[in-house]
Design a protein around this motif. Structure first.
Motif, PDB file in Angstrom:
ATOM      1  N   LEU A 220       0.815  -1.219   0.000  1.00 26.09           N
ATOM      2  CA  LEU A 220       0.000   0.000   0.000  1.00 26.09           C
ATOM      3  C   LEU A 220       0.849   1.270   0.000  1.00 26.09           C
ATOM      4  O   LEU A 220       0.350   2.355  -0.270  1.00 26.09           O
ATOM      5  CB  LEU A 220      -0.919  -0.011   1.230  1.00 26.09           C
ATOM      6  CG  LEU A 220      -1.819  -1.255   1.337  1.00 26.09           C
ATOM      7  CD1 LEU A 220      -2.436  -1.362   2.730  1.00 26.09           C
ATOM      8  CD2 LEU A 220      -2.912  -1.218   0.280  1.00 26.09           C
TER       9      LEU A 220
ATOM     10  N   ILE B 272       2.446   2.545   2.712  1.00 27.78           N
ATOM     11  CA  ILE B 272       2.215   3.315   3.944  1.00 27.78           C
ATOM     12  C   ILE B 272       3.475   3.237   4.800  1.00 27.78           C
ATOM     13  O   ILE B 272       3.904   2.147   5.172  1.00 27.78           O
ATOM     14  CB  ILE B 272       0.998   2.753   4.722  1.00 27.78           C
ATOM     15  CG1 ILE B 272      -0.269   2.923   3.872  1.00 27.78           C
ATOM     16  CG2 ILE B 272       0.848   3.435   6.076  1.00 27.78           C
ATOM     17  CD1 ILE B 272      -1.506   2.299   4.480  1.00 27.78           C
TER      18      ILE B 272
ATOM     19  N   PRO C 109      -6.722   7.992   4.768  1.00 29.25           N
ATOM     20  CA  PRO C 109      -6.641   7.191   3.543  1.00 29.25           C
ATOM     21  C   PRO C 109      -7.468   5.903   3.576  1.00 29.25           C
ATOM     22  O   PRO C 109      -7.498   5.171   2.590  1.00 29.25           O
ATOM     23  CB  PRO C 109      -5.157   6.862   3.435  1.00 29.25           C
ATOM     24  CG  PRO C 109      -4.640   6.956   4.804  1.00 29.25           C
ATOM     25  CD  PRO C 109      -5.516   7.912   5.569  1.00 29.25           C
ATOM     26  N   CYS C 110      -8.144   5.615   4.685  1.00 28.66           N
ATOM     27  CA  CYS C 110      -8.801   4.301   4.835  1.00 28.66           C
ATOM     28  C   CYS C 110      -9.837   4.014   3.747  1.00 28.66           C
ATOM     29  O   CYS C 110      -9.947   2.869   3.297  1.00 28.66           O
ATOM     30  CB  CYS C 110      -9.430   4.193   6.212  1.00 28.66           C
ATOM     31  SG  CYS C 110      -8.228   4.563   7.504  1.00 28.66           S
TER      32      CYS C 110
ATOM     33  N   CYS D  59      -8.016   3.259   0.582  1.00 32.50           N
ATOM     34  CA  CYS D  59      -7.292   2.010   0.816  1.00 32.50           C
ATOM     35  C   CYS D  59      -8.239   0.809   0.682  1.00 32.50           C
ATOM     36  O   CYS D  59      -7.934  -0.162  -0.002  1.00 32.50           O
ATOM     37  CB  CYS D  59      -6.679   2.053   2.214  1.00 32.50           C
ATOM     38  SG  CYS D  59      -5.768   0.593   2.629  1.00 32.50           S
TER      39      CYS D  59
ATOM     40  N   LYS E 121      -7.950  -2.058  -2.126  1.00 35.20           N
ATOM     41  CA  LYS E 121      -7.705  -3.458  -1.752  1.00 35.20           C
ATOM     42  C   LYS E 121      -8.794  -4.359  -2.337  1.00 35.20           C
ATOM     43  O   LYS E 121      -8.491  -5.413  -2.901  1.00 35.20           O
ATOM     44  CB  LYS E 121      -7.660  -3.602  -0.215  1.00 35.20           C
ATOM     45  CG  LYS E 121      -6.335  -3.119   0.379  1.00 35.20           C
ATOM     46  CD  LYS E 121      -6.158  -3.538   1.825  1.00 35.20           C
ATOM     47  CE  LYS E 121      -7.073  -2.830   2.754  1.00 35.20           C
ATOM     48  NZ  LYS E 121      -6.635  -2.816   4.158  1.00 35.20           N
TER      49      LYS E 121
ATOM     50  N   CYS F 107      -2.548  -0.799  11.401  1.00 33.87           N
ATOM     51  CA  CYS F 107      -2.283   0.266  10.440  1.00 33.87           C
ATOM     52  C   CYS F 107      -2.317   1.594  11.190  1.00 33.87           C
ATOM     53  O   CYS F 107      -3.254   1.862  11.953  1.00 33.87           O
ATOM     54  CB  CYS F 107      -3.341   0.270   9.348  1.00 33.87           C
ATOM     55  SG  CYS F 107      -3.314   1.783   8.409  1.00 33.87           S
TER      56      CYS F 107
ATOM     57  N   PHE G  39      -3.129   4.432  10.434  1.00 32.72           N
ATOM     58  CA  PHE G  39      -4.293   5.283  10.159  1.00 32.72           C
ATOM     59  C   PHE G  39      -5.565   4.779  10.834  1.00 32.72           C
ATOM     60  O   PHE G  39      -6.590   5.430  10.825  1.00 32.72           O
ATOM     61  CB  PHE G  39      -4.517   5.399   8.649  1.00 32.72           C
ATOM     62  CG  PHE G  39      -3.381   6.090   7.959  1.00 32.72           C
ATOM     63  CD1 PHE G  39      -3.134   7.437   8.201  1.00 32.72           C
ATOM     64  CD2 PHE G  39      -2.553   5.399   7.085  1.00 32.72           C
ATOM     65  CE1 PHE G  39      -2.080   8.086   7.574  1.00 32.72           C
ATOM     66  CE2 PHE G  39      -1.497   6.041   6.464  1.00 32.72           C
ATOM     67  CZ  PHE G  39      -1.252   7.380   6.700  1.00 32.72           C
TER      68      PHE G  39
HETATM   69 FE1  FES Z   1      -5.347   0.946   4.619  1.00 34.16          FE
HETATM   70 FE2  FES Z   1      -4.821   1.507   6.972  1.00 34.16          FE
HETATM   71  S1  FES Z   1      -5.407   2.883   5.526  1.00 34.16           S
HETATM   72  S2  FES Z   1      -4.600  -0.407   5.999  1.00 34.16           S
END
Ligand code: FES
Ligand code: AMP
Ligand code: ZN
Ligand code: ZN
Length: 315
Positions: free
Chosen positions: A81, A83, A135-136, A139, A143, A228, A230
């Protein structure tokens, strides 16, 4: 506390099941239970090819380990990702997924989001202005898209994720608070294949998070401890805390909440009111089902990211 099977000192005490087991018997019990759930909910058979989405965390690595121990044909998929968040989160989770695959001689497919789509998740999120600075949302969308695409393109019958009971109960709690019928209808251990997408399954959905932690530790699996970065402060973590308080006072409450929901769902309680696959058609770019008239949300996101990049390179 003594192991119920052999009378030796117990390593894991599960108040919710009124069961205590030693290390050896616990490591037998977990795959036996998993096999029972896989069969009960008709998730997949030994003839089918399973793609396990592996994040480097305890749940998905344990899931991969359990499926392999049970003799299933299970390959892994890791999604990079991008991150970092000061702890090299993605790099470390990638290393651990790779390490497991290498040690067990298993195949791990890797998709690096930045290489494939031009930007890592946090930058994609900024460009998209979705998710109020977190960003969740981007994300999750990414995914889901990549998992569906890889399972379909590589010819897997089924995609397995490591969601555990705590994850499922927290989502259920949220969906129940708002009575989101559409989401309730889709929230089960198995999401059947449709429109060319692989079936999605959650073989760990009846295991407490604690049980998975114990499994990973007793099996000696090396996994990333950090959530994570976030996820901190997220609603789902808040719901998990609320449910843990309930569970603490009433062992088994979380499992009963989830299982009674599955029974109600099975009996058709939610079906009459909704048709979750209604009005879907293939995205004109990627072919995945969408309710939008042309491009799906993911392809629109990628268009936006690509547009921003060409603006920058033309400066
Ligand atoms: Fe995607 Fe945390 S923002 S795993
Ligand atoms: P999460 O959405 O982070 O709670 O993760 C739920 C499940 O999604 C995990 O148990 C994995 O099966 C899968 N998953 C999460 N992150 C990744 C990733 N980076 N690569 C592959 N699978 C992932
Ligand atoms: Zn024992
Ligand atoms: Zn699309």
């Amino acid at each position: 506390m003594k192991c119920r099977k052999c009378g030796e000192k117990a390593s894991v005490n599960m108040r919710q099941h009124k069961l205590a087991l030693c290390r050896e018997h616990y490591l037998e019990w977990v795959p036996e239970q998993a096999e029972r759930f896989i069969t009960k909910y008709q998730m997949f058979t030994h003839d089918e090819k399973v793609l396990v989405a592996v994040s480097g965390g305890k749940d998905s690595l344990s899931l991969w380990d359990i499926l392999v121990r049970l003799g299933y044909q299970a390959d892994g998929l890791y999604i990079g990702l991008g991150i970092d968040a000061g702890i090299g989160y993605s790099a470390e989770s990638h290393r651990l997924a790779d390490k497991f695959a290498l040690e067990h001689n298993l195949k791990l497919h890797v998709v690096d989001i930045e290489k494939e789509y031009g930007q890592p998740i946090p930058v994609m999120s900024e460009i998209s202005h979705r998710g109020h600075g977190k960003p969740c949302a981007v994300c999750g969308l990414t995914k889901r898209h990549v998992m569906n695409r890889m399972a379909r393109d590589l010819g897997y019958d089924v995609l397995a994720t490591g969601h555990n009971l705590d994850d499922e109960a927290a989502v259920l709690f949220g969906n129940t608070l708002s009575w989101s019928m559409e989401f309730l209808l889709r929230q089960g251990p198995v999401l059947p294949s449709n429109d060319g997408l692989a079936r999605k399954v959650k073989p760990l959905c009846r295991f407490y998070e604690r049980e998975m932690t114990a499994y990973a530790l007793l099996r000696g699996l090396e996994y990333i401890y950090e959530e994570c970065p976030f996820a901190v402060g997220s609603t789902s973590i808040y719901y998990k805390e609320v449910l843990n308080r309930l569970e603490n006072d009433r062992p088994g409450a979380k499992l009963t909440f989830y299982l009674r929901f599955l029974e109600a769902r099975q009996s058709g309680l939610f079906v009459a009111s909704m048709n979750p696959t209604g009005h879907l058609h293939p995205c004109t770019n990627c072919g995945q089902p969408t309710s939008a008239p042309d491009l799906c949300s993911f392809c629109r996101l990628i268009d936006k990211v690509a547009g921003q990049q060409s603006l920058v390179s033309n400066l």
